[in-house]
Design a protein around this motif. Structure first.
Motif, PDB file in Angstrom:
ATOM      1  N   GLY A 194       0.501  -1.342  -0.182  1.00 35.55           N
ATOM      2  CA  GLY A 194      -0.039   0.328  -0.141  1.00 35.55           C
ATOM      3  C   GLY A 194       0.824   1.358   0.145  1.00 35.55           C
ATOM      4  N   GLY A 195       1.794   0.824  -0.319  1.00 31.78           N
ATOM      5  CA  GLY A 195       2.431   2.157  -0.825  1.00 31.78           C
ATOM      6  C   GLY A 195       3.716   2.626   0.800  1.00 31.78           C
ATOM      7  N   ILE A 196       3.559   1.853   2.017  1.00 26.40           N
ATOM      8  CA  ILE A 196       3.937   1.891   2.847  1.00 26.40           C
ATOM      9  C   ILE A 196       5.545   1.018   3.270  1.00 26.40           C
ATOM     10  CG2 ILE A 196       3.419   1.483   5.425  1.00 26.40           C
ATOM     11  CD1 ILE A 196       0.735   1.335   4.736  1.00 26.40           C
ATOM     12  N   TYR A 197       6.706   1.471   4.015  1.00 28.17           N
ATOM     13  CA  TYR A 197       7.679   1.047   4.027  1.00 28.17           C
ATOM     14  C   TYR A 197       8.027   0.594   5.485  1.00 28.17           C
ATOM     15  CZ  TYR A 197       8.162   2.000  -0.641  1.00 28.17           C
ATOM     16  OH  TYR A 197       7.701   1.492  -1.972  1.00 28.17           O
ATOM     17  N   TRP A 198       9.017  -0.631   6.159  1.00 32.77           N
ATOM     18  CA  TRP A 198       8.949  -0.302   7.247  1.00 32.77           C
ATOM     19  C   TRP A 198      10.550  -0.517   7.545  1.00 32.77           C
ATOM     20  CZ3 TRP A 198      10.255  -5.998   9.288  1.00 32.77           C
ATOM     21  CH2 TRP A 198      10.591  -5.689  10.162  1.00 32.77           C
ATOM     22  N   GLY A 199      10.570   0.456   8.123  1.00 29.83           N
ATOM     23  CA  GLY A 199      12.951   0.606   8.636  1.00 29.83           C
ATOM     24  C   GLY A 199      13.402   1.225   7.798  1.00 29.83           C
ATOM     25  N   GLY A 200      14.517   0.886   8.193  1.00 30.68           N
ATOM     26  CA  GLY A 200      15.427   1.953   6.910  1.00 30.68           C
ATOM     27  C   GLY A 200      16.975   2.387   8.072  1.00 30.68           C
ATOM     28  N   ASP A 201      17.752   2.708   7.328  1.00 35.98           N
ATOM     29  CA  ASP A 201      18.937   2.944   8.112  1.00 35.98           C
ATOM     30  C   ASP A 201      19.025   3.975   8.918  1.00 35.98           C
ATOM     31  OD1 ASP A 201      21.981   4.688   8.142  1.00 35.98           O
ATOM     32  OD2 ASP A 201      22.275   3.589   6.872  1.00 35.98           O
ATOM     33  N   TYR A 202      18.885   4.114   9.879  1.00 29.61           N
ATOM     34  CA  TYR A 202      18.609   5.128  11.574  1.00 29.61           C
ATOM     35  C   TYR A 202      19.606   6.231  11.095  1.00 29.61           C
ATOM     36  CZ  TYR A 202      18.346   6.099  15.937  1.00 29.61           C
ATOM     37  OH  TYR A 202      17.531   6.893  17.509  1.00 29.61           O
ATOM     38  N   ASP A 203      20.996   5.303  11.276  1.00 27.30           N
ATOM     39  CA  ASP A 203      21.871   6.868  10.929  1.00 27.30           C
ATOM     40  C   ASP A 203      21.462   8.017  10.293  1.00 27.30           C
ATOM     41  OD1 ASP A 203      23.184   6.065  13.333  1.00 27.30           O
ATOM     42  OD2 ASP A 203      24.548   4.775  12.057  1.00 27.30           O
ATOM     43  N   LYS A 204      21.132   7.173   9.077  1.00 23.49           N
ATOM     44  CA  LYS A 204      20.680   7.518   7.686  1.00 23.49           C
ATOM     45  C   LYS A 204      19.539   9.215   8.632  1.00 23.49           C
ATOM     46  CE  LYS A 204      19.622   7.917   2.920  1.00 23.49           C
ATOM     47  NZ  LYS A 204      19.281   6.248   1.816  1.00 23.49           N
ATOM     48  N   LEU A 205      18.304   8.866   8.987  1.00 19.01           N
ATOM     49  CA  LEU A 205      17.500   8.887   9.215  1.00 19.01           C
ATOM     50  C   LEU A 205      17.901  10.181  10.052  1.00 19.01           C
ATOM     51  CD1 LEU A 205      13.680   8.972   9.579  1.00 19.01           C
ATOM     52  CD2 LEU A 205      14.662   7.879  11.316  1.00 19.01           C
ATOM     53  N   LEU A 206      18.336   9.877  11.471  1.00 17.50           N
ATOM     54  CA  LEU A 206      18.555  11.232  11.846  1.00 17.50           C
ATOM     55  C   LEU A 206      19.387  12.050  11.509  1.00 17.50           C
ATOM     56  CD1 LEU A 206      20.360   8.607  15.124  1.00 17.50           C
ATOM     57  CD2 LEU A 206      18.301   9.830  14.687  1.00 17.50           C
ATOM     58  N   SER A 207      20.397  11.919  10.035  1.00 18.85           N
ATOM     59  CA  SER A 207      21.093  12.904   9.678  1.00 18.85           C
ATOM     60  C   SER A 207      20.076  13.790   8.524  1.00 18.85           C
ATOM     61  CB  SER A 207      22.317  12.271   8.792  1.00 18.85           C
ATOM     62  OG  SER A 207      22.588  13.488   7.965  1.00 18.85           O
ATOM     63  N   MET A 208      18.987  13.228   8.037  1.00 14.84           N
ATOM     64  CA  MET A 208      18.668  13.677   7.107  1.00 14.84           C
ATOM     65  C   MET A 208      17.235  14.683   8.732  1.00 14.84           C
ATOM     66  SD  MET A 208      17.231  11.227   3.743  1.00 14.84           S
ATOM     67  CE  MET A 208      16.234  10.041   5.316  1.00 14.84           C
ATOM     68  N   ILE A 209      16.652  13.974   9.519  1.00 11.89           N
ATOM     69  CA  ILE A 209      16.427  14.468  10.438  1.00 11.89           C
ATOM     70  C   ILE A 209      16.576  16.269  10.571  1.00 11.89           C
ATOM     71  CG2 ILE A 209      15.429  15.052  12.777  1.00 11.89           C
ATOM     72  CD1 ILE A 209      14.391  12.062  12.166  1.00 11.89           C
ATOM     73  N   ASP A 210      18.479  16.095  11.421  1.00 12.72           N
ATOM     74  CA  ASP A 210      18.788  17.310  11.635  1.00 12.72           C
ATOM     75  C   ASP A 210      18.765  18.125  10.148  1.00 12.72           C
ATOM     76  OD1 ASP A 210      20.667  18.749  13.215  1.00 12.72           O
ATOM     77  OD2 ASP A 210      22.280  17.923  12.258  1.00 12.72           O
ATOM     78  N   LEU A 211      19.009  17.532   8.670  1.00 14.39           N
ATOM     79  CA  LEU A 211      19.051  18.596   7.900  1.00 14.39           C
ATOM     80  C   LEU A 211      18.255  19.173   7.338  1.00 14.39           C
ATOM     81  CD1 LEU A 211      22.595  16.919   6.293  1.00 14.39           C
ATOM     82  CD2 LEU A 211      22.462  18.358   7.507  1.00 14.39           C
ATOM     83  N   LYS A 212      17.138  18.806   8.241  1.00 12.76           N
ATOM     84  CA  LYS A 212      15.659  19.004   7.656  1.00 12.76           C
ATOM     85  C   LYS A 212      15.751  18.266   6.167  1.00 12.76           C
ATOM     86  CE  LYS A 212      15.299  22.361  10.742  1.00 12.76           C
ATOM     87  NZ  LYS A 212      15.300  22.025  12.296  1.00 12.76           N
ATOM     88  N   GLN A 213      15.503  17.748   5.593  1.00  8.56           N
ATOM     89  CA  GLN A 213      15.970  16.590   4.630  1.00  8.56           C
ATOM     90  C   GLN A 213      14.194  15.683   4.633  1.00  8.56           C
ATOM     91  OE1 GLN A 213      19.272  14.894   3.804  1.00  8.56           O
ATOM     92  NE2 GLN A 213      19.824  17.353   2.820  1.00  8.56           N
ATOM     93  N   ILE A 214      13.568  15.617   5.270  1.00 11.32           N
ATOM     94  CA  ILE A 214      12.664  14.816   5.270  1.00 11.32           C
ATOM     95  C   ILE A 214      10.671  15.191   5.942  1.00 11.32           C
ATOM     96  CG2 ILE A 214      13.566  12.680   6.142  1.00 11.32           C
ATOM     97  CD1 ILE A 214      12.217  13.023   9.228  1.00 11.32           C
TER      98      ILE A 214
END
Length: 192
Positions: free
Chosen positions: A100-120
């Motif tokens: 249904g277009g839903i994904y579970w998980g991914g690279d946690y460190d990358k997620l934190l970096s993207m949050i910090d850089l306001k990329q999500i």
């Protein structure tokens, strides 16, 4: 969305949702919608989609600041762990497709970096403390006891765009028939 009730022979699959019956006595799952991320011979694993916690992401995760997104209670198992689902496979290609277009998980460190850089876009992610899990055969027993209504698939739009406080009722109403009636049951039948 197709519905299934436990009388039929059916194995839930990833991407399906479990909808708690209106008066399920377990407070962990009262009026919940659980996204199934895995279901196999070893058991079942997923997240409660509509149970917000009182905590925000930055209150729990020290590595980020200025990210006030609410956390959800994914279930009663290991509530000291953080998990996430998303609808941004272009940003998180490591995530596993659930359906249904839903994904579970991914690279946690990358997620934190993207949050910090306001990329999500926070609207494309949902974060959970803990998860819901059933040992092999346990969910089937609960289905036999009619504790759950199984719904085939759910869309990313329904998961991420509908207010979580309305999700249980919305999904039941979408099934129509007797399920639409269930959606209007009072939370406390003594108050009727």
């Amino acid at each position: 969305m197709d519905y299934f009730h436990s009388k039929q022979k059916f194995n839930p699959e990833k991407g399906d949702v479990l909808i708690s019956e209106p008066y399920l006595p377990d407070p962990n799952f009262e009026r919940t919608v659980v996204l199934i991320c895995e279901h196999d011979e070893n058991g079942t694993f997923g997240y409660v989609l509509n149970k917000a916690s009182n905590a925000t992401f930055e209150e729990v995760i020290d590595q980020v600041s200025d990210f006030q997104e609410k956390l959800f209670i994914g279930g009663p198992v290991q509530q000291d762990t953080l998990h996430f689902i998303h609808r941004a496979p272009d940003l998180m290609p490591e995530g596993k497709a659930v359906g249904g277009g839903i994904y579970w998980g991914g690279d946690y460190d990358k997620l934190l970096s993207m949050i910090d850089l306001k990329q999500i876009n926070p609207r494309d992610f949902r974060f959970f403390l803990g998860y819901s899990g059933w040992a092999a055969g346990q969910l089937e027993e609960e289905l036999e006891a009619k504790s759950w209504i199984v719904c085939k698939g759910i869309s990313a739009q329904r998961v991420f765009d509908i207010d979580e406080r309305l999700l249980w009722k919305d999904v039941l109403e979408s099934l129509g028939g007797k399920f639409k009636m269930f959606a209007n049951y009072p939370a406390d039948p003594n108050m009727n």
